[in-house]
Each structure stands twice: as structure tokens, then as C-alpha cells.
Design a protein around this motif. Structure first.
Motif, mmCIF file in Angstrom:
data_model
loop_
_atom_site.group_PDB
_atom_site.id
_atom_site.type_symbol
_atom_site.label_atom_id
_atom_site.label_comp_id
_atom_site.label_asym_id
_atom_site.label_seq_id
_atom_site.Cartn_x
_atom_site.Cartn_y
_atom_site.Cartn_z
ATOM 1 N N TYR A 102 0.825 -1.212 0.000
ATOM 2 C CA TYR A 102 0.000 0.000 0.000
ATOM 3 C C TYR A 102 0.859 1.263 0.000
ATOM 4 N N GLY A 103 2.037 1.153 -0.564
ATOM 5 C CA GLY A 103 2.880 2.328 -0.761
ATOM 6 C C GLY A 103 3.672 2.742 0.462
ATOM 7 N N GLY A 104 3.735 1.854 1.471
ATOM 8 C CA GLY A 104 4.472 2.182 2.692
ATOM 9 C C GLY A 104 3.552 2.808 3.722
ATOM 10 N N VAL A 105 3.351 2.077 4.787
ATOM 11 C CA VAL A 105 2.593 2.619 5.927
ATOM 12 C C VAL A 105 3.604 2.697 7.066
ATOM 13 N N PHE A 106 4.146 3.885 7.293
ATOM 14 C CA PHE A 106 5.248 4.035 8.250
ATOM 15 C C PHE A 106 4.799 4.677 9.553
ATOM 16 N N GLY A 107 3.519 4.829 9.712
ATOM 17 C CA GLY A 107 2.942 5.406 10.919
ATOM 18 C C GLY A 107 1.442 5.242 10.798
ATOM 19 N N VAL A 108 0.721 5.369 11.881
ATOM 20 C CA VAL A 108 -0.735 5.239 11.815
ATOM 21 C C VAL A 108 -1.394 6.445 12.483
ATOM 22 N N PRO A 109 -2.652 6.727 12.116
ATOM 23 C CA PRO A 109 -3.454 6.017 11.129
ATOM 24 C C PRO A 109 -3.109 6.422 9.700
ATOM 25 N N VAL A 110 -3.377 5.478 8.788
ATOM 26 C CA VAL A 110 -3.367 5.770 7.351
ATOM 27 C C VAL A 110 -4.662 5.174 6.806
ATOM 28 N N THR A 111 -5.379 5.965 6.018
ATOM 29 C CA THR A 111 -6.703 5.543 5.543
ATOM 30 C C THR A 111 -6.785 5.687 4.027
ATOM 31 N N PHE A 112 -7.307 4.650 3.388
ATOM 32 C CA PHE A 112 -7.497 4.673 1.929
ATOM 33 C C PHE A 112 -8.989 4.626 1.632
#
Lengths: 163, 180
Positions: B138-148
């Protein structure tokens, strides 16, 4: 005849009694291992990403510990960093304690998390407080304002993955 | 006699102003305004995955084609995640019949803290345990939150790093739900 004290003069006493009554309750609630916010870290112990990147390029011998999520660590971490566990959880804090226990207290240590914005990170302050209480004198915390992606990866600094 | 400064007096001031302008320009170029950890997936097909949820029911993104999908990477220890999840529960209830499917991906180290947390919040959408591989896809999730936000055709319409602007996201969801 006994003179009554004016009402205004009694107010400070009331506040004092209230404070004394609340103090033990508060002390019981705040356990030493409760998550601490990043604000417990003094300004002098903050390390900026560009400074750490320079030190890494100069091959400075550094012990770098990631004190956040294992999934994020496996995906990408600072070269040479070791995973110590999320300090906001008791098992993560115990893992960090075990990792540093044998080290001399003058050992330079860099801790970082970057899971979430600095002022909302539950791990970095808790980890710093533990190391400080254990007597480590050369601990620096990497200041990642937003998260590891925005303040390290996006700047083009090197990362390693451990998948 | 005129009170206006002569040209020689004005020159240093002009130089200072020009230097300040150059400094501001240089700084604005050096600091990325919207730092993205990885190339954007927006307007591209959402990477497919099939993973079990906490009840071991399979969740296959391909099977959700035709629905609007809100894919939320989160963790139990993440403050902004905890703030927005109750709204996601409301949205699933409100917009689910119209075709919204929310999917949560926890990046906690294990499911142990996730189960009681999800129960406490009465989460009414599937929660999967994520891993570094899915984050990377998903293109790099290097911290949260990340929402698509993914449309009915399976195309990523938005990636939001950090806490979402709830009213703006709700508006986007409603637009995608009405677009056929």
C-alpha cells in the motif's frame, strides 16, 4: 468570645485540605509504568533527524533502539537499529529493560518510535523515562514530528527492512 | 531640504529584503509541503489481498468490488486512531446498506490487545492483522493512522496520512456512494 475568621481567609485552607485529600488518590492512579507523553523528554535530549543522519554517515558507534511497532520496524527501520518493543505496553517496556540492563549507564543510546505524531506518541516518553530512571546518562530521543514516514523515509534517509 | 532617504541609504535595506526573500524561497523549497512516504496509489487499482479477520473469516478485497471500501490502518495504542474509530462504526451502520464497507487493518504486534479493544468499541466491520508486506504493497505505511478510500471499481481515490478530517471524508464517501 470566640471570633470567627472571615470567609475569604478560610478559602486557602479549604484548597490546601482538598489538595492533600486528592494527592494520595492521584499517586495511586499514576503508576510508574503508565505511558508517559513525549513532553517528559527535555529539549536537550532531542535529536533531529538530519543530525542522526549525519552521525550515521560518519559511522558513529550508536546503539539505536526502536520502541514502537514491530510491524513498522519490519517494514523499515534506521540502519543498524534494534527492535525493543512498544514501550507503552508492559511487555514492550520489560523487553526494553532487559535489552539495556547489562549496559554501562554511560552508553550512548538513541531511541525512536515515529508511530504517530510526536505529541501523541505513547511510546517515546515512556521509553525515555525508563532509561532515565535506570540511570542512563546519554540517552537521546529522535524527534519525529509527524511519523517515521514523513520525517525520515520521505527525506530520503536510508532504511533497512527485516522481512 | 527633502526628508526622503537618498539611494545610498536605501541600498542596504533592499539587499536585506532580497536576502530575506531568497532565504524564505530556499526554505520553502527545502521543506516538502506534503511529504508522502512513497509514490501515491491514488487513481490506481487498490492492491488486492485476502486475509482472515479476528474471527478467522476470510476478507478478500476482490470480493468487495462494487462497494465503496474505507481501508483503515490503525493500532490500539494510537491516539488519533482511537478518536476516529467510533465514527467509522457509525458510518458502517449508516452507509453500509448503501454499499460502504469499512475494513480495519491493525498493525499491533499481536491480536491479544486488539480483540478486547474491538469488543469495547463495538466495532461492526472486519478487523485484520496487518503485516509489513501489506504495508509495503500500500505504498508504505510508516505510521498510523493511514486511511485509503477505494471506489466501487476498486480504484484508490484518496490516501490520508494521520487523523482524517471526518466531515470532509464523509462527504467524499457520500459522493462515491452516489456515483454509479
Amino acid at each position: 468570645m470566640m471570633s470567627l475568621r472571615p470567609r475569604a481567609a478560610r478559602l486557602p485552607l479549604l484548597f490546601l485540605f482538598a489538595a492533600v485529600a486528592i494527592l494520595p488518590v492521584h499517586a495511586q492512579i499514576a503508576s510508574p509504568d503508565d505511558p508517559a507523553s513525549a513532553s517528559v523528554i527535555p529539549q536537550s535530549a532531542l535529536l533531529q533527524p538530519e543530525q542522526l543522519n549525519r552521525e550515521l554517515q560518519q559511522h558513529s558507534p550508536l546503539l539505536i533502539l526502536q520502541v514502537g511497532s514491530k510491524v513498522l520496524f519490519q517494514e523499515a527501520h534506521i540502519p543498524g537499529a534494534a527492535y525493543a518493543g512498544p514501550a507503552s505496553r508492559p511487555d514492550g517496556l520489560a523487553a526494553l529493560r532487559a535489552r539495556v540492563e547489562p549496559l554501562p549507564r554511560s552508553q550512548p543510546i538513541v531511541i525512536y518510535c515515529g508511530c504517530c505524531p510526536w505529541d501523541r506518541c505513547p511510546n517515546i516518553g515512556t521509553a525515555w523515562r525508563l532509561l532515565h530512571r535506570m540511570g542512563f546518562t546519554h540517552v537521546r530521543a529522535l524527534y519525529l514530528a509527524n511519523n517515521f514516514g514523513a520525517n525520515w523515509v520521505a527525506l530520503g534517509y536510508r532504511v533497512e527492512s527485516s522481512q | 531640504m527633502s526628508n526622503l532617504p537618498n539611494n545610498r541609504d536605501r541600498l542596504p535595506r533592499c539587499r536585506c529584503a532580497a536576502a530575506a526573500l531568497l532565504l524564505v524561497l530556499a526554505l520553502s523549497m527545502a521543506i516538502p509541503a506534503h511529504a508522502q512516504p512513497a509514490p501515491s496509489l491514488v487513481h490506481r487499482p487498490a492492491p488486492e489481498f485476502a486475509l482472515p479477520d479476528l474471527q478467522q473469516h476470510p476478507v478478500d478485497l476482490a470480493a468487495l468490488r462494487g462497494k465503496v471500501v474505507l481501508l483503515n490502518f490503525w493500532a490500539t495504542w494510537c491516539g488519533p486512531c482511537r478518536l476516529e474509530m467510533p465514527r467509522f462504526v457509525d458510518w458502517q451502520k449508516q452507509y453500509g446498506p448503501q454499499g460502504l464497507q469499512i475494513v480495519g487493518v491493525s498493525i499491533d504486534d499481536s491480536a491479544a490487545p486488539v480483540r478486547p479493544f474491538v469488543q469495547k468499541l463495538h466495532v461492526n466491520y472486519p478487523i485484520l492483522m496487518g503485516d509489513a508486506h501489506l504495508n509495503e504493497r500500500y505504498g508504505g505505511v510508516f505510521g498510523v493512522p493511514v486511511t485509503f478510500l477505494i471506489d466501487r471499481q476498486g480504484i484508490v481515490r484518496a490516501r490520508i496520512d494521520g487523523g482524517v478530517d471526518l466531515p470532509a471524508l464523509e462527504k467524499q464517501i457520500r459522493q462515491l456512494l452516489t456515483a454509479r
